[in-house]
Design a protein around this motif. Structure first.
Motif, PDB file in Angstrom:
ATOM      1  N   LYS A  25       0.852  -1.181   0.000  1.00  0.00           N
ATOM      2  CA  LYS A  25       0.000   0.000   0.000  1.00  0.00           C
ATOM      3  C   LYS A  25       0.890   1.234   0.000  1.00  0.00           C
ATOM      4  CE  LYS A  25      -3.872  -2.153   2.478  1.00  0.00           C
ATOM      5  NZ  LYS A  25      -4.785  -2.072   3.657  1.00  0.00           N
ATOM      6  N   THR A  72      -6.573   0.047  -7.015  1.00  0.00           N
ATOM      7  CA  THR A  72      -5.710  -1.133  -7.070  1.00  0.00           C
ATOM      8  C   THR A  72      -5.159  -1.281  -8.474  1.00  0.00           C
ATOM      9  OG1 THR A  72      -6.998  -2.226  -5.345  1.00  0.00           O
ATOM     10  CG2 THR A  72      -5.585  -3.620  -6.703  1.00  0.00           C
ATOM     11  N   THR A 126       0.697  -6.535  -7.509  1.00  0.00           N
ATOM     12  CA  THR A 126      -0.482  -5.703  -7.288  1.00  0.00           C
ATOM     13  C   THR A 126      -0.199  -4.749  -6.147  1.00  0.00           C
ATOM     14  OG1 THR A 126      -1.978  -7.440  -8.060  1.00  0.00           O
ATOM     15  CG2 THR A 126      -2.933  -5.706  -6.704  1.00  0.00           C
ATOM     16  N   GLN A 130      -1.741  -1.118  -3.988  1.00  0.00           N
ATOM     17  CA  GLN A 130      -2.931  -0.315  -3.701  1.00  0.00           C
ATOM     18  C   GLN A 130      -2.523   1.112  -3.392  1.00  0.00           C
ATOM     19  OE1 GLN A 130      -5.444  -1.819  -0.562  1.00  0.00           O
ATOM     20  NE2 GLN A 130      -6.811  -0.046  -0.618  1.00  0.00           N
ATOM     21  N   THR A 146      -3.512   4.402  -1.853  1.00  0.00           N
ATOM     22  CA  THR A 146      -4.502   4.815  -0.857  1.00  0.00           C
ATOM     23  C   THR A 146      -4.838   6.295  -0.933  1.00  0.00           C
ATOM     24  OG1 THR A 146      -2.766   5.199   0.789  1.00  0.00           O
ATOM     25  CG2 THR A 146      -3.770   2.995   0.716  1.00  0.00           C
TER      26      THR A 146
END
Length: 279
Positions: free
Chosen positions: A71, A140, A163, A165, A167
Motif C-alpha cells: 500500500k 488497485t 499488485t 494499492q 490509498t
C-alpha cells in the motif's frame, strides 16, 4: 480491478529521461571492454571477475523497490532492473539489448511479434530509463515490466506481475520533486560480507543507461571501481548492463559506482566509496 490511470504518466516518464551535460570530471580508462554477445542474446563482460554463475537463469525484468500487495501514496517512484541483458535507447538497433516498458492493469501481449501500443497503460522508457514517477489515482493496480527492442517489439523477458494499492493521491507533492539524479548500488550494501560470486545491482535515477554503441550525450553506462589487496580494477559495463555477478579474489575492497557519459566518456555521477569484504 480499478483501471484508473492519469494523463500525466507519459509526461512524468519523459521527465526522467532529461539529463544535463556532465561536468568535466574523470576520464574513463579504456583498459576493459565488453566481449561479443553470447548465447540467448546475452553479452558478457570481458573482465575476468565478471562471471555468469551456474545459478543464473534466463534474462528477466524485475521491480526493485515495491513488493506485491504493498500500500502506498502517489506520486511515487517505481524502480526496475534487468538481469543478464543490456539496455539501449531506441535511436538505433542494438543486438541483444532493449528498453523497459511498464504495463499497468494489462496482461502480457498475446502476439509477441507486434509492437507495443502507446497509451497510459503501456509506458515506454525508450531512452534507457530505470525508474518512473507514477501519479496514480486511489485504487488497485497490477504492474509488470516488459523488455522490447528498438521497434517496441517485445522479447520474452518480463517481470512477475505485482499488485499495489494506492490509498491517496497527494496533491501537495509535485512529481518532479521526487526526481534525484544519481547512481546507487542496491547490492552489495556498505559493510557487507559476501561469498564469491556475488550479485551487483546498479541503479540510475534520472539518468539513461545504454549500450555504448549509442554515442548520445543523453546516454551513459555504468562502471564499477574496486580497490583491493592486489590493486585497483575497473569493471566497465559497456553493453548497458545494470546487474552483474562478480568473482574477485578474497579480501577487503573499496567500491565506487560511476556513470559514464557515452558521448564524452566523462564521469558525471558517482557513489561514495564503500567497504566490502569478499570471502
Amino acid at each position: 480491478m480499478n483501471t484508473h490511470t492519469t494523463r500525466g504518466l507519459s509526461l512524468l516518464a519523459a521527465l526522467l529521461s532529461l539529463t544535463t551535460a556532465p561536468s568535466a570530471q574523470t576520464s574513463v580508462p579504456s583498459s576493459h571492454a565488453d566481449s561479443a554477445p553470447a548465447g540467448h542474446g546475452v553479452a558478457t563482460d570481458a573482465h575476468p571477475w565478471v562471471v555468469v554463475p551456474m545459478q543464473a537463469r534466463d534474462p528477466v525484468n524485475y521491480i526493485t523497490n515495491l513488493r506485491d500487495g504493498q500500500k502506498l501514496e502517489s506520486p511515487f517512484v517505481l524502480k526496475f532492473g534487468l538481469t543478464r541483458q543490456g539496455l539501449a535507447s531506441i535511436s538505433e538497433e542494438v543486438q541483444g539489448a532493449g528498453h523497459h516498458h511498464l504495463l499497468i492493469n494489462r496482461d502480457l501481449p498475446l502476439d509477441f511479434t507486434k509492437p507495443l501500443p502507446f497509451n497510459d497503460q503501456y509506458l515506454h522508457f525508450g531512452k534507457g530509463q530505470m525508474e518512473a514517477v507514477l501519479n496514480l489515482k486511489p485504487g488497485t493496480y497490477r504492474l509488470r515490466m516488459l523488455l522490447a527492442n528498438h521497434k517496441h517489439i517485445p522479447y520474452f523477458i518480463y517481470s512477475p506481475a505485482i499488485t499495489v494499492q494506492v490509498t491517496q493521491q497527494r496533491a501537495s507533492v509535485k512529481p518532479e520533486s521526487l526526481l534525484r539524479k544519481g547512481v546507487s548500488l542496491l547490492t552489495p550494501q556498505p559493510g557487507d560480507v559476501v561469498k564469491r560470486p556475488f550479485r551487483v545491482q546498479m541503479h540510475a535515477s534520472g539518468l539513461n543507461i545504454s549500450h555504448t554503441q549509442i554515442r548520445d550525450k543523453a546516454s551513459g553506462h555504468f562502471q564499477l571501481l574496486m580497490k583491493g589487496p592486489n590493486g585497483a580494477e575497473t569493471l566497465d559495463f559497456n553493453h548497458g548492463h545494470t546487474e552483474a555477478w562478480v568473482k574477485p579474489p578474497a579480501g577487503t575492497y573499496q567500491l565506487r559506482l560511476q556513470y559514464v557519459n557515452n558521448a564524452t566518456l566523462q564521469v558525471s555521477h558517482e557513489t561514495p566509496w564503500q567497504t566490502l569484504t569478499v570471502q
